[in-house]
Motif scaffolding. Sequence first.
Motif, PDB file in Angstrom:
ATOM      1  N   GLU A  52      36.890  50.179  39.004  1.00 44.42           N
ATOM      2  CA  GLU A  52      35.421  51.092  39.638  1.00 44.42           C
ATOM      3  C   GLU A  52      35.994  52.143  40.001  1.00 44.42           C
ATOM      4  OE1 GLU A  52      35.561  49.607  43.921  1.00 44.42           O
ATOM      5  OE2 GLU A  52      34.254  48.155  42.862  1.00 44.42           O
ATOM      6  N   ILE A  53      37.721  51.871  40.273  1.00 48.04           N
ATOM      7  CA  ILE A  53      38.201  53.370  39.575  1.00 48.04           C
ATOM      8  C   ILE A  53      37.778  54.390  38.168  1.00 48.04           C
ATOM      9  CG2 ILE A  53      40.423  54.614  39.550  1.00 48.04           C
ATOM     10  CD1 ILE A  53      41.694  52.777  41.752  1.00 48.04           C
ATOM     11  N   HIS A  54      38.108  53.322  37.696  1.00 46.44           N
ATOM     12  CA  HIS A  54      37.944  53.909  35.778  1.00 46.44           C
ATOM     13  C   HIS A  54      37.041  55.026  35.759  1.00 46.44           C
ATOM     14  CE1 HIS A  54      37.445  54.320  31.192  1.00 46.44           C
ATOM     15  NE2 HIS A  54      38.712  54.328  31.888  1.00 46.44           N
ATOM     16  N   THR A  55      35.522  54.197  35.608  1.00 48.13           N
ATOM     17  CA  THR A  55      34.695  54.445  36.315  1.00 48.13           C
ATOM     18  C   THR A  55      34.142  55.806  36.948  1.00 48.13           C
ATOM     19  OG1 THR A  55      33.717  52.425  35.895  1.00 48.13           O
ATOM     20  CG2 THR A  55      32.035  53.587  36.009  1.00 48.13           C
ATOM     21  N   LYS A  56      34.943  55.550  38.027  1.00 45.50           N
ATOM     22  CA  LYS A  56      34.663  56.701  38.892  1.00 45.50           C
ATOM     23  C   LYS A  56      35.271  58.171  38.043  1.00 45.50           C
ATOM     24  CE  LYS A  56      35.416  57.909  43.721  1.00 45.50           C
ATOM     25  NZ  LYS A  56      35.617  57.605  45.436  1.00 45.50           N
ATOM     26  N   HIS A  57      36.508  57.715  37.814  1.00 47.49           N
ATOM     27  CA  HIS A  57      37.059  58.609  37.408  1.00 47.49           C
ATOM     28  C   HIS A  57      36.122  59.517  36.422  1.00 47.49           C
ATOM     29  CE1 HIS A  57      40.913  60.908  35.731  1.00 47.49           C
ATOM     30  NE2 HIS A  57      40.527  60.652  34.386  1.00 47.49           N
ATOM     31  N   HIS A  58      35.722  59.243  35.124  1.00 49.56           N
ATOM     32  CA  HIS A  58      34.475  59.617  34.262  1.00 49.56           C
ATOM     33  C   HIS A  58      33.740  59.680  34.739  1.00 49.56           C
ATOM     34  CE1 HIS A  58      37.302  58.649  30.414  1.00 49.56           C
ATOM     35  NE2 HIS A  58      37.213  57.971  31.468  1.00 49.56           N
ATOM     36  N   LEU A  59      32.954  59.114  35.769  1.00 46.50           N
ATOM     37  CA  LEU A  59      31.549  60.168  36.428  1.00 46.50           C
ATOM     38  C   LEU A  59      31.825  61.321  37.556  1.00 46.50           C
ATOM     39  CD1 LEU A  59      29.779  57.044  37.637  1.00 46.50           C
ATOM     40  CD2 LEU A  59      28.927  58.024  36.233  1.00 46.50           C
ATOM     41  N   LYS A  60      32.977  61.645  37.307  1.00 47.44           N
ATOM     42  CA  LYS A  60      33.625  62.697  37.940  1.00 47.44           C
ATOM     43  C   LYS A  60      33.649  63.639  37.166  1.00 47.44           C
ATOM     44  CE  LYS A  60      35.015  65.721  42.164  1.00 47.44           C
ATOM     45  NZ  LYS A  60      34.530  66.548  41.430  1.00 47.44           N
ATOM     46  N   ILE A  61      34.318  63.513  36.008  1.00 43.72           N
ATOM     47  CA  ILE A  61      34.553  64.544  35.272  1.00 43.72           C
ATOM     48  C   ILE A  61      33.053  64.962  34.415  1.00 43.72           C
ATOM     49  CG2 ILE A  61      34.777  64.675  32.436  1.00 43.72           C
ATOM     50  CD1 ILE A  61      37.799  63.071  32.988  1.00 43.72           C
TER      51      ILE A  61
END
Length: 155
Positions: free
Chosen positions: A139-148
Motif C-alpha cells: 500500500e505505502i509503496h503504491t501510494k508513493h508512486h501514485l502521488k508522483i
Amino acid sequence: MTPQNKLSDYIKTLESYIPQHEFTNPKVSESTVGWQIDHSLKVINNVCLAMQSSDPNTYKKNITLVGRFLLTLGKFPRGKAKAPKHVRPPEVIEKADLINQVANAKKNIETINSLPQNAYFKHPMFGHINKKRVTRFLEIHTKHHLKIISDMTNK
C-alpha cells in the motif's frame, strides 16, 4: 476498508492512468507516468510471487529499524532509493504490457490471505517482510508512486 480492498483500489487507480503512460513532467520526475505504473505493478507482482514461493520455515524476524519506522510512518521519502533491476521498467513501456500486469496484480493480491503467516519476501533494505506486513508495504509503496503520478499530471 480491508487492506486488500485499499490495495485493489490503488491498482485500479494505476490502471486509470494507463492512457497517459507516455506523459512526462521533468519538474516532478525524469521518468514517465508509464515508468511509475510499470514499476509499481512489477513490485506488487514480484512480491506476491516471492511470497508464494517462499519457505515459511526460513523466515527470519529481521525487519530493520528503517523498515519498521517507514512502515509505521506510512510513507517513503522521495528520491532516496533506487529500484532493484528486477523491478525496473524496460526502455519502452507498452500499453498492452501495463494492462496485462494490472490483470496479474489483481489476481496476485487475492492470494495474500491464503498464504502461511510466515510467507515472506526479502526486501533489500528492510529485511524479511512477512504476511503480517506485506499489504502495508505494498500500500505505502503504491501510494508513493501514485502521488508522483498525481504530481506529474497535476491531479
